[in-house]
Motif scaffolding. Sequence first.
Motif, PDB file in Angstrom:
ATOM      1  N   GLU A  14       6.283  48.196   7.655  1.00 35.99           N
ATOM      2  CA  GLU A  14       5.931  47.050   8.493  1.00 35.99           C
ATOM      3  C   GLU A  14       6.658  45.809   7.991  1.00 35.99           C
ATOM      4  O   GLU A  14       6.883  45.662   6.799  1.00 35.99           O
ATOM      5  N   ARG A  16       6.368  41.557   8.505  1.00 35.55           N
ATOM      6  CA  ARG A  16       5.623  40.427   9.062  1.00 35.55           C
ATOM      7  C   ARG A  16       6.400  39.145   8.786  1.00 35.55           C
ATOM      8  O   ARG A  16       6.727  38.858   7.637  1.00 35.55           O
ATOM      9  N   LEU A  18       6.234  35.096   9.176  1.00 37.53           N
ATOM     10  CA  LEU A  18       5.318  33.988   9.401  1.00 37.53           C
ATOM     11  C   LEU A  18       6.092  32.683   9.312  1.00 37.53           C
ATOM     12  O   LEU A  18       6.940  32.521   8.423  1.00 37.53           O
ATOM     13  N   TYR A  37      15.760  39.410  15.794  1.00 38.97           N
ATOM     14  CA  TYR A  37      14.650  40.266  16.218  1.00 38.97           C
ATOM     15  C   TYR A  37      15.075  41.315  17.245  1.00 38.97           C
ATOM     16  O   TYR A  37      14.768  42.508  17.072  1.00 38.97           O
ATOM     17  N   LEU A  50       6.057  42.173  13.135  1.00 39.35           N
ATOM     18  CA  LEU A  50       5.068  41.216  13.605  1.00 39.35           C
ATOM     19  C   LEU A  50       5.572  39.797  13.378  1.00 39.35           C
ATOM     20  O   LEU A  50       6.016  39.471  12.280  1.00 39.35           O
ATOM     21  N   ILE A  51       5.487  38.972  14.394  1.00 34.93           N
ATOM     22  CA  ILE A  51       5.914  37.578  14.292  1.00 34.93           C
ATOM     23  C   ILE A  51       4.678  36.716  14.480  1.00 34.93           C
ATOM     24  O   ILE A  51       4.003  36.808  15.512  1.00 34.93           O
ATOM     25  N   ARG A  52       4.380  35.892  13.484  1.00 30.36           N
ATOM     26  CA  ARG A  52       3.199  35.035  13.520  1.00 30.36           C
ATOM     27  C   ARG A  52       3.620  33.585  13.380  1.00 30.36           C
ATOM     28  O   ARG A  52       4.188  33.190  12.366  1.00 30.36           O
ATOM     29  N   VAL A  61       8.453  36.036   4.750  1.00 34.83           N
ATOM     30  CA  VAL A  61       8.505  37.378   5.336  1.00 34.83           C
ATOM     31  C   VAL A  61       7.883  38.345   4.350  1.00 34.83           C
ATOM     32  O   VAL A  61       8.173  38.299   3.149  1.00 34.83           O
ATOM     33  N   ARG A  64       6.107  45.739   4.002  1.00 28.82           N
ATOM     34  CA  ARG A  64       5.222  46.752   3.435  1.00 28.82           C
ATOM     35  C   ARG A  64       5.964  48.079   3.433  1.00 28.82           C
ATOM     36  O   ARG A  64       6.492  48.523   4.450  1.00 28.82           O
ATOM     37  N   GLU A  70       3.867  46.118  -1.289  1.00 31.12           N
ATOM     38  CA  GLU A  70       4.196  44.996  -0.416  1.00 31.12           C
ATOM     39  C   GLU A  70       4.985  43.957  -1.207  1.00 31.12           C
ATOM     40  O   GLU A  70       4.629  43.629  -2.334  1.00 31.12           O
ATOM     41  N   HIS A  72       7.360  40.111  -0.683  1.00 33.99           N
ATOM     42  CA  HIS A  72       7.604  39.011   0.249  1.00 33.99           C
ATOM     43  C   HIS A  72       8.618  38.035  -0.336  1.00 33.99           C
ATOM     44  O   HIS A  72       8.866  38.034  -1.544  1.00 33.99           O
TER      45      HIS A  72
END
Length: 94
Positions: A14, A16, A18, A37, A50-52, A61, A64, A70, A72
């Motif tokens: 995954e 993510r 943010l 993207y 996932l884009i938050r 970013v 996982r 995980e 970042h």
Amino acid sequence: MSSFAKALSPTLREVRILFCQSGQASEGTRQFVLANYPVMKKHNPDLPILIREASGTPARVFARFGRGVEKHVELDNLSSGDVTSRVARLLSGS
């Protein structure tokens, strides 16, 4: 050619992303998302990306990997090019 124009590591589970939708510190991350993207999703259709966006959120970013690992990277105040290189390094697992 985008450095994301290929399938990513099979151990990646995954991604993510943010960032703040209007803050200057997140500008490079917003540009990165707009440019990369679609390419990332095209070459990795089953990978959740996932884009938050949230006001005041620092740009970062998370990746996982298998077995719950995980990692970042912080992306505040970076140019789109710097964001691309840091994300590429993160997603390669190094």
